[in-house]
Design an enzyme around this catalytic site. Sequence first.
Site, PDB file in Angstrom:
ATOM      1  N   ASP A 175       0.878  -1.319  -0.066  1.00 17.95           N
ATOM      2  CA  ASP A 175      -0.069   0.073   0.080  1.00 17.95           C
ATOM      3  C   ASP A 175       0.900   1.244   0.002  1.00 17.95           C
ATOM      4  OD1 ASP A 175      -2.328   1.995   0.561  1.00 17.95           O
ATOM      5  OD2 ASP A 175      -3.427   0.097   1.032  1.00 17.95           O
ATOM      6  N   HIS A 198       2.099   1.613  -3.520  1.00 19.67           N
ATOM      7  CA  HIS A 198       1.052   2.665  -3.819  1.00 19.67           C
ATOM      8  C   HIS A 198       1.520   4.217  -3.747  1.00 19.67           C
ATOM      9  CE1 HIS A 198      -2.507  -0.184  -3.073  1.00 19.67           C
ATOM     10  NE2 HIS A 198      -1.429  -0.858  -4.009  1.00 19.67           N
TER      11      HIS A 198
END
Length: 349
Positions: A175, A198
Amino acid sequence: MGRSLAAVKTFNVNDYGARGDGSDATEAFKKDWKAACSSQGSVLVVPKNKNYLLKAITFEGPCKSSITVQISVEGAGTINGNGKIWWKNSCKVNDDLPCKDAPTALTFYNCKNLVVKNMKIQNAQKVHVSFEKCMGVQASGLTIIAPEDSSNTDGIHVTHTQNIQISSSVMETGDDCISIVSGSQKVQATSITYGPGHGISIGSLGAGNSEGHVSDVIVNGASLSGTTNGVRIKTWQGGSGSASNIKFQNIKMDNMENPIIIDQKYYDQDKPCKSQSRAVQVQTVLYENIKGTSSSSEAIQLDCSEKFPCKGVVLQNIDLRVGGGKAAKVECNNANVTKKANVSPNCTR
């Protein structure tokens, strides 16, 4: 803290019943912390070459003085969240499973003048390290690792925290590398190496029609490789508040899917999102000296609100291309953008 270990009292977890053989050491850690917290000038020592199993545990004060927690030699030990079973049973992996809130591997809550350095955290159930309601934080030399397909495993999460410096750290997660959310001010991140994952994110802000504020953020000196996003600001429709005075500077990007993105219409739920009349205001954002390659045709996406357009966005010395050196595209919706020096691609008015 200006004192040698010889001048302070050390508290070794093994002296309080921990064996370091992979067995449950939770109670030993609690006892060791209590003793160290009650003493003047303490060092809590977790020996090297040992394996300690801990259940959820809270180290809390107030203590008689500041405490150094020394994991292995000079903080060179590893905190392992053993998150694989959590990822496998995440509702984001399997739609048939209920969504449960997984624990954070390491949370610093309501701390002042905190120093965290030279530590490795891996395979968290969810977030690896969280700084919540802290003031005056120096986090450096951190190594944070989790597989690319591990759900919601943010590297460093900053919430309601002021005056925090994150430096010289390496991360690869499933993430966000660093997520900075509401109530955070004066956040600096320098010399960050990251990928996959991310990217570095401001937000999300404004979920559930809430008010969110983030300001005075500087990301200066980062190398990002193979991430879904590069540097991102994400806010929900219907929210309020602001993301302001934000600088992304001197960043190298390699094979980013979305190198630069502002998304004022962020949404991560299955139900359709209706257009809202309110939005979090995004303003005074600088992107400077950002160079590299995009894996998608659009290297810059500024998707801002019609009623609350992005204000004071500056693109300065930007060179982003599609792999192979091809020219990249740009999307600029409802954004007030100023170009300085050479910018490619550039918003056209």
